[in-house]
Write a protein that holds these residues in place. Structure first.
Motif, PDB file in Angstrom:
ATOM      1  N   TYR A 131     -36.256 -25.983  22.639  1.00 41.06           N
ATOM      2  CA  TYR A 131     -35.172 -26.980  22.654  1.00 41.06           C
ATOM      3  C   TYR A 131     -33.974 -26.588  21.795  1.00 41.06           C
ATOM      4  CZ  TYR A 131     -38.574 -30.120  24.834  1.00 41.06           C
ATOM      5  OH  TYR A 131     -39.485 -30.690  25.685  1.00 41.06           O
ATOM      6  N   LEU A 132     -33.988 -25.351  21.244  1.00 41.68           N
ATOM      7  CA  LEU A 132     -32.910 -24.957  20.319  1.00 41.68           C
ATOM      8  C   LEU A 132     -31.535 -25.036  20.974  1.00 41.68           C
ATOM      9  CD1 LEU A 132     -32.062 -23.904  17.533  1.00 41.68           C
ATOM     10  CD2 LEU A 132     -32.472 -21.582  18.364  1.00 41.68           C
ATOM     11  N   GLN A 133     -31.417 -24.515  22.199  1.00 41.84           N
ATOM     12  CA  GLN A 133     -30.106 -24.534  22.875  1.00 41.84           C
ATOM     13  C   GLN A 133     -29.636 -25.966  23.130  1.00 41.84           C
ATOM     14  OE1 GLN A 133     -28.074 -21.959  23.134  1.00 41.84           O
ATOM     15  NE2 GLN A 133     -29.740 -20.813  22.141  1.00 41.84           N
ATOM     16  N   SER A 134     -30.569 -26.839  23.537  1.00 37.99           N
ATOM     17  CA  SER A 134     -30.224 -28.258  23.744  1.00 37.99           C
ATOM     18  C   SER A 134     -29.760 -28.855  22.421  1.00 37.99           C
ATOM     19  CB  SER A 134     -31.442 -29.037  24.243  1.00 37.99           C
ATOM     20  OG  SER A 134     -31.878 -28.519  25.470  1.00 37.99           O
ATOM     21  N   GLY A 135     -30.441 -28.480  21.333  1.00 36.67           N
ATOM     22  CA  GLY A 135     -30.066 -28.965  20.003  1.00 36.67           C
ATOM     23  C   GLY A 135     -28.660 -28.559  19.625  1.00 36.67           C
ATOM     24  N   LYS A 136     -28.310 -27.316  19.938  1.00 35.07           N
ATOM     25  CA  LYS A 136     -26.949 -26.827  19.634  1.00 35.07           C
ATOM     26  C   LYS A 136     -25.902 -27.613  20.424  1.00 35.07           C
ATOM     27  CE  LYS A 136     -28.052 -22.026  18.397  1.00 35.07           C
ATOM     28  NZ  LYS A 136     -27.912 -20.623  18.827  1.00 35.07           N
ATOM     29  N   ARG A 137     -26.240 -27.928  21.693  1.00 40.41           N
ATOM     30  CA  ARG A 137     -25.294 -28.699  22.526  1.00 40.41           C
ATOM     31  C   ARG A 137     -25.103 -30.113  21.962  1.00 40.41           C
ATOM     32  NH1 ARG A 137     -27.588 -25.583  26.799  1.00 40.41           N
ATOM     33  NH2 ARG A 137     -29.192 -27.132  27.258  1.00 40.41           N
ATOM     34  N   ILE A 138     -26.208 -30.717  21.495  1.00 40.39           N
ATOM     35  CA  ILE A 138     -26.103 -32.054  20.900  1.00 40.39           C
ATOM     36  C   ILE A 138     -25.274 -31.972  19.610  1.00 40.39           C
ATOM     37  CG2 ILE A 138     -27.401 -33.981  19.888  1.00 40.39           C
ATOM     38  CD1 ILE A 138     -27.754 -33.722  22.923  1.00 40.39           C
ATOM     39  N   HIS A 139     -25.466 -30.865  18.845  1.00 41.54           N
ATOM     40  CA  HIS A 139     -24.691 -30.655  17.613  1.00 41.54           C
ATOM     41  C   HIS A 139     -23.192 -30.627  17.948  1.00 41.54           C
ATOM     42  CE1 HIS A 139     -24.502 -28.287  13.528  1.00 41.54           C
ATOM     43  NE2 HIS A 139     -23.682 -29.335  13.561  1.00 41.54           N
ATOM     44  N   ALA A 140     -22.844 -29.983  19.059  1.00 42.40           N
ATOM     45  CA  ALA A 140     -21.437 -29.944  19.498  1.00 42.40           C
ATOM     46  C   ALA A 140     -20.924 -31.348  19.804  1.00 42.40           C
ATOM     47  CB  ALA A 140     -21.303 -29.050  20.727  1.00 42.40           C
ATOM     48  N   GLN A 141     -21.773 -32.185  20.432  1.00 43.56           N
ATOM     49  CA  GLN A 141     -21.400 -33.576  20.720  1.00 43.56           C
ATOM     50  C   GLN A 141     -21.199 -34.384  19.428  1.00 43.56           C
ATOM     51  OE1 GLN A 141     -21.085 -35.220  23.908  1.00 43.56           O
ATOM     52  NE2 GLN A 141     -20.935 -33.089  24.561  1.00 43.56           N
ATOM     53  N   VAL A 142     -22.023 -34.047  18.402  1.00 44.80           N
ATOM     54  CA  VAL A 142     -21.885 -34.706  17.092  1.00 44.80           C
ATOM     55  C   VAL A 142     -20.477 -34.469  16.561  1.00 44.80           C
ATOM     56  CG1 VAL A 142     -22.626 -34.586  14.664  1.00 44.80           C
ATOM     57  CG2 VAL A 142     -24.343 -34.679  16.482  1.00 44.80           C
ATOM     58  N   PHE A 143     -19.986 -33.219  16.651  1.00 45.78           N
ATOM     59  CA  PHE A 143     -18.624 -32.886  16.214  1.00 45.78           C
ATOM     60  C   PHE A 143     -17.598 -33.629  17.055  1.00 45.78           C
ATOM     61  CE2 PHE A 143     -20.446 -29.087  14.125  1.00 45.78           C
ATOM     62  CZ  PHE A 143     -19.737 -29.129  12.926  1.00 45.78           C
ATOM     63  N   LEU A 144     -17.840 -33.628  18.361  1.00 48.18           N
ATOM     64  CA  LEU A 144     -16.897 -34.241  19.305  1.00 48.18           C
ATOM     65  C   LEU A 144     -16.666 -35.722  18.998  1.00 48.18           C
ATOM     66  CD1 LEU A 144     -15.285 -33.584  21.933  1.00 48.18           C
ATOM     67  CD2 LEU A 144     -17.256 -34.418  23.211  1.00 48.18           C
ATOM     68  N   PHE A 145     -17.762 -36.429  18.626  1.00 58.28           N
ATOM     69  CA  PHE A 145     -17.628 -37.862  18.370  1.00 58.28           C
ATOM     70  C   PHE A 145     -17.403 -38.190  16.891  1.00 58.28           C
ATOM     71  CE2 PHE A 145     -19.618 -37.919  22.557  1.00 58.28           C
ATOM     72  CZ  PHE A 145     -18.874 -38.905  23.193  1.00 58.28           C
ATOM     73  N   GLY A 146     -17.244 -37.134  16.066  1.00 55.05           N
ATOM     74  CA  GLY A 146     -16.855 -37.338  14.673  1.00 55.05           C
ATOM     75  C   GLY A 146     -17.950 -37.817  13.744  1.00 55.05           C
ATOM     76  N   PHE A 147     -19.218 -37.501  14.076  1.00 55.52           N
ATOM     77  CA  PHE A 147     -20.321 -37.922  13.195  1.00 55.52           C
ATOM     78  C   PHE A 147     -20.884 -36.778  12.346  1.00 55.52           C
ATOM     79  CE2 PHE A 147     -20.623 -41.106  16.710  1.00 55.52           C
ATOM     80  CZ  PHE A 147     -20.351 -42.229  15.951  1.00 55.52           C
ATOM     81  N   ASP A 148     -20.140 -35.669  12.271  1.00 53.71           N
ATOM     82  CA  ASP A 148     -20.650 -34.492  11.566  1.00 53.71           C
ATOM     83  C   ASP A 148     -20.734 -34.690  10.055  1.00 53.71           C
ATOM     84  OD1 ASP A 148     -17.745 -34.419  12.230  1.00 53.71           O
ATOM     85  OD2 ASP A 148     -17.753 -32.764  10.789  1.00 53.71           O
ATOM     86  N   ARG A 149     -20.112 -35.753   9.523  1.00 53.11           N
ATOM     87  CA  ARG A 149     -20.207 -36.019   8.080  1.00 53.11           C
ATOM     88  C   ARG A 149     -21.105 -37.220   7.772  1.00 53.11           C
ATOM     89  NH1 ARG A 149     -18.928 -31.390   5.800  1.00 53.11           N
ATOM     90  NH2 ARG A 149     -17.097 -30.483   6.790  1.00 53.11           N
TER      91      ARG A 149
END
Length: 519
Positions: free
Chosen positions: A25-43
């Motif tokens: 699931y690592l690649q799926s995890g990376k894609r979700i991480h990108a969505q986290v940035f997109l919606f501004g929840f990275d902090r």
């Protein structure tokens, strides 16, 4: 959810990331991480901790560390997650560095670090950390819980540290912890591995009707490991009667009981029942037990038939089981084939090379012995030194073959000399059949007298009162000479000696061994 135009919030991603819990699931995890940035929840701290946990579960501690380093003020869950990330992939030293840097710790921090040590074989380090936790207990109020105690009990069991284990049991009782199925099974395993099957049975009996399949399986396996075959099989029958359905682990214990008891017909019967009655398809471990069962009984051709007919490729354990039987019954040809297969499967297995040398040495093929030794040297494979561990007065003492590092070395060797002199007066003759050296008989006997279990035994004679049971844990298989010596010592000195080697337990009493001279 996105197709319906619903916007995620800071709770969406942690729940979503929880489902990504293994390497695929690592690649799926990376894609979700990108969505986290997109919606501004990275902090968002909750999201960041979930990302660390996800990367940890997917086996990428570097990306987990990258997320951790982006957190301005990491909270406790974040610190614990990053320790877990490094521990999971075996980077124990990095995990410890992070642990030491923590501004504060909770019980999860301590438990996670102890479990990491146990997973990586750092059993002494786990016990040391537990003592450190006890000291910090007075300062910051962190108290161990059931998970902490399970890890510590596992460390005690692996070391064979019975006194430590008994103290941990007393601590559990004193602190009022409920001995549930998980903790009860951990206690049983600890006592069984420390050579006290009676105490393991006592814990099992006190667990009452709440015992699950793992608790029953642990007790069945413990009895089998100690050579109590009949009792192990009776317990299996009782388990079925109580309505507890066995699993694959249970049958490994049952078949091991048949192996150690030499119960060929019973072994065949239980192997059939697995599939026919309980719908459990035999795994490679079960086939290994059947090969071992036939091999021990001298039915080498039957063992070969099982190896050939297996629906999967034989592994190291299966070839090892065939080798044990072949060596026991002096089938040199089968021993040679099994050893070559072992080396093929595991080119770094030093024990296999040494055993192959041994086979050639017994045949007097010294040029072949030299060839195997040269091959070891060429491949950079060193023989694993024999190491024995004993616990005296709550302190663990380690002895290596030919050890002279102990502060009481002189007294230990003097005591060993006295023991061996007394045995020889009673007619003991050293069994040099497994001594690999091209020496005369006297030289071989001298080499065998320095084996680690003999040094550990001599130390126990020095430090314990007559009649006290002696418990030794050895990393390798006990040799024939030491086995013969231990039997005679148990009778001549009226001492119960329990040796746990890499194969099983040996209970020496009144000149006899529980293994019936086959191991």
């Amino acid at each position: 959810m996105r197709l319906h135009g619903v916007e995620p919030d800071n709770r969406t991603f942690p729940f979503l990331l929880q489902s990504l819990n293994s390497t695929p699931y690592l690649q799926s995890g990376k894609r979700i991480h990108a969505q986290v940035f997109l919606f501004g929840f990275d902090r968002d701290p909750f999201v960041q901790t979930s990302l660390i946990h996800m990367y940890s579960a997917c086996g990428n501690p570097m990306l987990a560390r990258q997320v951790f380093d982006e957190i301005a003020q990491p909270d406790l869950p974040s610190w614990n997650s990053i320790i877990n990330a490094f521990a999971k992939v075996g980077l124990i030293h990095v995990a410890r560095e992070v642990f030491d840097q923590m501004p504060q710790r909770n019980v999860i921090s301590w438990s996670c670090m102890m479990k990491a040590y146990v997973m990586c074989g750092g059993y002494k380090e786990a016990l040391g950390l537990f003592r450190e936790m006890q000291m910090s207990d007075r300062g910051d109020g962190v108290r161990p819980n059931e998970f902490t105690m399970s890890s510590i009990l596992s460390a005690c069991g692996r070391l064979g540290a019975l006194e430590h284990g008994k103290w941990v049991h007393a601590y559990i009782d004193k602190s009022g912890m409920k001995i549930d199925v998980v903790l009860g099974t951990a206690l049983m395993n600890m006592y069984a591995k420390c050579g006290s099957i009676e105490r393991a049975k006592c814990v099992f009996d006190n667990m009452g009707p709440s015992k699950d399949v793992m608790a029953w399986s642990a007790m069945i396996s413990g009895l089998a490991m100690h050579g109590h075959a009949t009792e192990s099989l009776e317990l299996f029958a009782e388990m079925i009667k109580c309505g507890v359905r066995p699993n694959a682990v249970t049958f490994v214990g049952v078949l091991c009981a048949c192996v150690h008891g030499g119960l060929i017909n019973e072994g065949k019967k239980y192997f059939r029942r697995m599939d026919e009655e309980f719908g459990i398809k035999p795994m490679i471990q079960h086939y290994g037990c059947i090969v071992d069962l036939y091999g021990r009984s001298g039915l080498i051709s039957d063992a070969w038939k099982v190896v050939i007919s297996m629906p999967m490729e034989p592994d190291v354990l299966v070839w090892g089981a065939l080798l044990s039987g072949a060596r026991m019954h002096r089938d040199v040809e089968t021993s040679e084939i099994a050893l070559k297969k072992l080396i093929q499967l595991d080119p770094t297995n030093s024990a296999a090379y040494v055993l192959l040398s041994n086979v050639y040495a017994k045949m007097g093929k010294w040029s072949e012995v030299r060839r195997v030794r040269d091959l070891m040297e060429e491949r950079g494979i060193k023989k694993v030194p024999g190491c024995s561990l004993v616990e005296v007065g709550g302190v663990l003492h380690e002895f290596f073959v030919g050890d002279d590092s102990h502060p009481e070395t002189r007294e230990i060797y003097m005591m060993l000399d006295e023991i061996m002199k007394r045995l020889k007066m009673k007619g003991f003759v050293g069994n040099t059949s497994e001594a690999l050296l091209q020496l005369d008989e006297e030289g071989k006997e001298l080499a065998l007298s320095f084996h680690s279990e003999k040094l550990a035994l001599a130390f126990c004679f020095l430090k314990t009162s007559p009649g006290t049971p002696i418990r030794i844990v050895k990393n390798l298989r006990i040799c024939c000479d030491c086995h013969d010596a231990m039997k005679m010592i148990s009778k001549e000195f009226d001492r119960e000696i329990v040796v746990r080697d890499c194969n099983r337990f040996h209970h020496f009493r009144e000149g006899l061994c529980s293994c019936k001279d086959y191991w």
